[in-house]
Scaffold this motif. Structure first.
Motif: not given
Length: 331
Positions: A126, A129-130, A132-134, A136-137, A181, A184, A187-188
């Motif tokens: 978790t 991934c968190s 990575t999401d941040n 990437t944003a 995108g 990402w 990655h997801h």
């Protein structure tokens, strides 16, 4: 409260890095940098102490792990404080001491996991991934910097000129946005299968994030100098390395089912690997095209988008067919 202080010290880190760029390796600059590191590491130590004193830790955590972690968190701020004092005499020695204590702290961690093999694997991904999401944003947000810079440089020009300059850079921006995108999304997909993590996976993920964070500067270079062969090669190389890092993450996690479910068979592992490998291979092959016709590279890169769209459509159709089969089975 301690966590807020910790985050504030982390956020302040880029300021100290700018000091290095602006004023070089001076004693005062190092002391400012080291002071922020003291705040960060000492706050982390205090958080750990509070967690232990207030019994906020899992009761199943081995006592030896608690001791090693406490020692590691204690060593780093001590070494950093020493480096601040020694910087008055020799900044190079101060930096060496800082690095020595930092490596010593991480060595204590490695020592524990060497003595307790298998304990380094933790369930869940978790937090990976968190972040990575941040990040990437953040990278996607900074992709627009090239267009913003172009607009500011043409702010005194007629509106039509400024608009034309902005529109000229939109294709590169849109393409980079889609590629980031897609990375990402890959990655997801990978982390939907990965069930556990260890420090090696975390570091590999950070390497992937480094490539993602380098997208904005390489995008800006390519948008600013679209006819330059070198900038186009650098752009393609960055995209290729980003995709290859994702492949390395998958191969590391999947080898011997190290971090994935045992139910994933070999054909699925190979299928995911090939799917991840395809975009970087396109960018690698495009370098040969760039050497002959720089302007044709972007058309070759469009294959990444085409293949990704085909894959998405295929997945959607397959899911629909599976639902129909289940519905018929229920009837």
């Amino acid at each position: 409260m301690l966590n807020v202080l910790f985050l504030a010290s982390i956020v302040f880190l880029p300021v100290t890095v700018v000091f290095f760029y602006g004023y070089g390796n001076q004693a005062a600059v190092w002391q400012v940098f080291a002071t922020t590191q003291v705040v960060t590491s000492a706050t982390l130590l205090l958080m750990w102490v509070v967690a232990r004193v207030d019994h906020l830790l899992d009761s199943e955590v081995p006592p030896e792990y608690l001791s090693y972690t406490t020692a590691r968190l204690f060593v780093i701020p001590i070494g950093t404080l020493l480096s601040i004092g020694i910087a008055f005499y020799n900044v190079w020695v101060a930096e060496g001491i800082f690095l020595f204590f930092y490596v010593l702290g991480w060595s204590l961690r490695s020592l524990y996991y060497r003595r307790h093999r298998g304990s380094g694997y933790l369930e869940g991904t978790t937090r990976i991934c968190s972040i990575t999401d941040n990040m990437t944003a953040v990278a996607i947000t900074f992709l627009i910097a090239a267009i913003t810079g172009t607009l500011l440089s043409n702010i005194h020009q007629p509106f039509a000129t400024a608009l034309g300059a902005v529109l000229g850079e939109l294709p590169v921006y849109c393409f980079s946005l889609l590629i980031v995108g897609f990375y990402w999304l890959s990655h997801h997909r990978i982390y939907m299968v990965i069930r556990r993590h260890n420090m090696m996976l975390i570091w590999l993920n950070f390497a992937f994030l480094l490539c993602i964070e380098l997208q904005p500067p390489f995008n800006t270079l390519h948008a600013t100098y679209p006819k330059s062969q070198l900038t186009t090669i650098l752009y393609a190389s960055n995209q290729a390395v980003t995709g290859l890092m994702l492949l390395v993450i998958w191969l590391y996690a999947a080898r011997g089912h190290r971090l994935i479910d045992k139910s994933i068979d070999g054909s699925q592992i190979i299928s995911i690997a090939l799917r991840v490998l395809l975009p970087p291979m396109i960018f690698i092959l495009s370098i040969a095209i760039i050497l002959f016709r720089n302007d044709l590279a972007i058309y070759f890169w469009l294959l990444v988008i085409v293949l990704e769209v085909i894959d998405l459509v295929y997945r959607r159709v397959r899911r629909g067919s599976h639902k129909e089969v289940r519905a018929e089975a229920d009837v």
